[in-house]
Write an enzyme that holds these catalytic residues in place. Structure first.
Site, PDB file in Angstrom:
ATOM      1  N   ASP A 123      -0.796  29.477  52.652  1.00  0.00           N
ATOM      2  CA  ASP A 123      -0.108  29.565  53.941  1.00  0.00           C
ATOM      3  C   ASP A 123       0.360  28.148  54.284  1.00  0.00           C
ATOM      4  O   ASP A 123      -0.434  27.306  54.697  1.00  0.00           O
ATOM      5  CB  ASP A 123      -1.088  30.108  54.987  1.00  0.00           C
ATOM      6  CG  ASP A 123      -0.561  29.975  56.404  1.00  0.00           C
ATOM      7  OD1 ASP A 123       0.600  29.552  56.590  1.00  0.00           O
ATOM      8  OD2 ASP A 123      -1.319  30.294  57.338  1.00  0.00           O
ATOM      9  N   LYS A 158       8.979  26.446  62.510  1.00  0.00           N
ATOM     10  CA  LYS A 158       8.093  25.276  62.557  1.00  0.00           C
ATOM     11  C   LYS A 158       8.682  24.134  61.726  1.00  0.00           C
ATOM     12  O   LYS A 158       8.209  23.006  61.779  1.00  0.00           O
ATOM     13  CB  LYS A 158       6.697  25.635  62.036  1.00  0.00           C
ATOM     14  CG  LYS A 158       5.980  26.656  62.918  1.00  0.00           C
ATOM     15  CD  LYS A 158       4.551  26.837  62.468  1.00  0.00           C
ATOM     16  CE  LYS A 158       3.925  28.125  62.954  1.00  0.00           C
ATOM     17  NZ  LYS A 158       3.429  28.067  64.331  1.00  0.00           N
ATOM     18  N   CYS A 175      -4.890  30.714  67.821  1.00  0.00           N
ATOM     19  CA  CYS A 175      -4.886  31.817  66.839  1.00  0.00           C
ATOM     20  C   CYS A 175      -5.807  31.497  65.670  1.00  0.00           C
ATOM     21  O   CYS A 175      -5.489  31.799  64.504  1.00  0.00           O
ATOM     22  CB  CYS A 175      -3.478  32.119  66.325  1.00  0.00           C
ATOM     23  SG  CYS A 175      -2.400  32.732  67.600  1.00  0.00           S
ATOM     24  N   GLN A 202       2.061  25.097  58.432  1.00  0.00           N
ATOM     25  CA  GLN A 202       1.972  23.758  59.039  1.00  0.00           C
ATOM     26  C   GLN A 202       2.285  22.651  58.040  1.00  0.00           C
ATOM     27  O   GLN A 202       2.289  21.466  58.414  1.00  0.00           O
ATOM     28  CB  GLN A 202       0.568  23.528  59.610  1.00  0.00           C
ATOM     29  CG  GLN A 202       0.203  24.438  60.761  1.00  0.00           C
ATOM     30  CD  GLN A 202       1.099  24.240  61.984  1.00  0.00           C
ATOM     31  OE1 GLN A 202       1.740  23.195  62.145  1.00  0.00           O
ATOM     32  NE2 GLN A 202       1.156  25.235  62.838  1.00  0.00           N
ATOM     33  N   HIS A 212      -5.651  30.561  60.084  1.00  0.00           N
ATOM     34  CA  HIS A 212      -4.946  31.135  61.234  1.00  0.00           C
ATOM     35  C   HIS A 212      -5.120  32.652  61.159  1.00  0.00           C
ATOM     36  O   HIS A 212      -5.245  33.203  60.068  1.00  0.00           O
ATOM     37  CB  HIS A 212      -3.462  30.754  61.097  1.00  0.00           C
ATOM     38  CG  HIS A 212      -2.595  31.124  62.254  1.00  0.00           C
ATOM     39  ND1 HIS A 212      -2.093  32.385  62.430  1.00  0.00           N
ATOM     40  CD2 HIS A 212      -2.107  30.391  63.291  1.00  0.00           C
ATOM     41  CE1 HIS A 212      -1.335  32.421  63.518  1.00  0.00           C
ATOM     42  NE2 HIS A 212      -1.320  31.212  64.059  1.00  0.00           N
TER      43      HIS A 212
END
Ligand code: PLP
Length: 426
Positions: free
Chosen positions: A220, A246, A384, A223, A143
């Site tokens: 990261d 999220k 993104c 998600q 991302h």
């Protein structure tokens, strides 16, 4: 022990019984007020969870309850409300610690978002440890949040950004990744789950390969935390970031996990109140972690709301959520890929609930517009992740992303919507 005794945060008016029920999608849906509305005359089908997820009643109530009952600035107050707010905030830190299985609550830093967590590491750890000619290694499926902070750092320091390639299925090519970890590599930054492709990266393996060459790893997890059980100690990573919004929690709150020794050695990120232990015009002594990285008044209601969101997920069980979303993904993949002219982008063996697709001769924005007319919310664009689009030779995809409250019937609606797109544009 009762469930109530185990919940460190008061979830507000929602009863503990309500959030500790077994996973049952219809009962889960009942907890999310926003889902029960019609959009453009049709029952809303919300399939944009990778952008942000909806909030259960327990989270909404916890935030209202905070402002109605115990809003006060934290840490500095000696009065009742301040003590209560401080306890709520610090209890939320412990809930996050347990959620990602960190060894110590001091390893949990409240930030604004996954984006801010990555920027914090780049601007503190990165600025201290990366110099001219050094390298930062990322992957081709990141991302923008896990690209641009490193580019800024590399530009400032005269360092080089290296990018490990992915294959046609959207999987990281591990041999290439390993080859790219060289003597000048100072940090690896990699997504746990790709927001554009759904790929789940083999983080434990990636960490082993990097650690074998003494290179720390930032993950990261934006998600991943809504979709998979996460154990940072099992993964072995040095930093892990994710976003509250999220993960069924509020906007404006996120988490940076870092190993204590690394956080201790890092300079502060922002200056201000709370991150200091004493200030004179000659010298400032910084506070200990985690407070060293939490300058100014933090987002108390956000942290408390995130804590309740996590308790909600815990009460259902992340294993069950992962299993259920996997079932939805498999169902959607089968149905959507059977539609003539539709191609799925991102076909990794290990995937989580993200389904990106393109249609022959039809722009993804047109797909999104027609679906919206049927009350179906998907995302269209580059997500993104422009380098991912470039890798697959496209500008954009349509992306349906699933959450714990989605159903197979909603996927059937999506499929009907895609046939409608074919009717209009095909
Ligand atoms: C994989 C990934 N990383 C980072 C981010 C950034 O998250 P936030 O905007 O909450 O900081 C996103 C958001 O879409 C994402 O999908």
């Amino acid at each position: 022990m009762t469930m109530a005794a185990r919940l460190p945060i008061d979830p507000g008016p929602a009863t503990v019984q309500e959030i500790s029920r077994r996973f049952d999608v219809e009962r889960v849906r009942a907890d999310f007020p926003i889902l029960h509305q019609s959009v453009r005359g049709r029952q809303l089908v919300y399939l944009d969870n990778a952008a942000t997820s909806q909030k259960p009643r327990a989270v909404i109530d916890a935030i209202s309850s905070y402002y109605e009952n115990y809003n006060a600035n934290i840490h500095r107050g000696v009065h009742y409300l301040s003590e209560k707010a401080t306890k709520g905030y610090e209890d939320a830190r412990k809930v996050v610690q347990q959620f990602i299985h960190a060894a110590d609550a001091r390893e949990i830093i409240f930030v604004r978002s996954a984006t801010e967590g990555i920027n914090l590491v780049a601007q503190t750890y990165g600025r201290k440890n990366i110099g001219p000619g050094d390298e930062v290694l990322i992957t081709a499926m990141e991302h923008h949040s896990n690209i641009v902070p490193w580019q800024l750092l590399c530009d400032e320091k005269g360092a080089k950004l290296r990018v490990a390639p992915i294959n046609e299925s959207g999987e990281l090519i591990l041999e290439e990744f390993e080859r790219l970890i060289g003597p000048r590599t100072r940090i690896v930054a990699v997504g746990h789950v790709s927001n554009a492709l759904g790929t789940v990266n083999p983080i434990a393996t990636i960490v082993k390969l990097a650690h074998a060459k003494n290179v720390p790893v930032l993950v990261d997890g934006a998600q991943a935390t809504p979709r998979l059980p996460v154990d940072v100690q099992d993964l072995g990573c040095d930093f892990y970031v994710f976003s509250g919004h999220k993960t069924y929690g509020p906007t404006g709150i996120g988490i940076l996990y870092g190993k204590l020794a690394l956080l201790d050695a890092m300079p502060p990120y922002q200056g201000g109140g709370e991150m200091i232990s004493s200030v004179t015009f000659d010298k400032t002594i910084y506070n200990k972690v985690p407070h060293k990285f939490e300058a100014g008044t933090p987002d108390m209601s956000g942290a408390i709301g995130l804590g309740v969101a996590i308790q909600y997920l815990n009460a259902i069980g992340m294993e069950k959520i992962a299993e259920y979303e996997h079932e939805l993904l498999a169902y959607a993949t089968e149905k959507v890929s059977a539609i003539p002219g539709v191609r799925i982008v991102g076909t990794a063996k290990e995937k989580a609930g993200v389904l990106s697709f393109v249609m022959d001769g039809i722009h993804p924005h047109d797909i999104g517009t027609i679906l919206d007319q049927g009350g179906i919310a998907v995302r269209t664009g580059h997500h993104c992740a422009q380098p991912v689009m470039e890798r697959f030779g496209i500008d954009a995809t349509a992306r349906a992303s699933f959450g714990l409250y989605n159903t197979k019937q909603e996927i059937d609606e999506l499929v009907r919507g895609i046939y409608k797109v074919l009717e209009v544009f095909g």
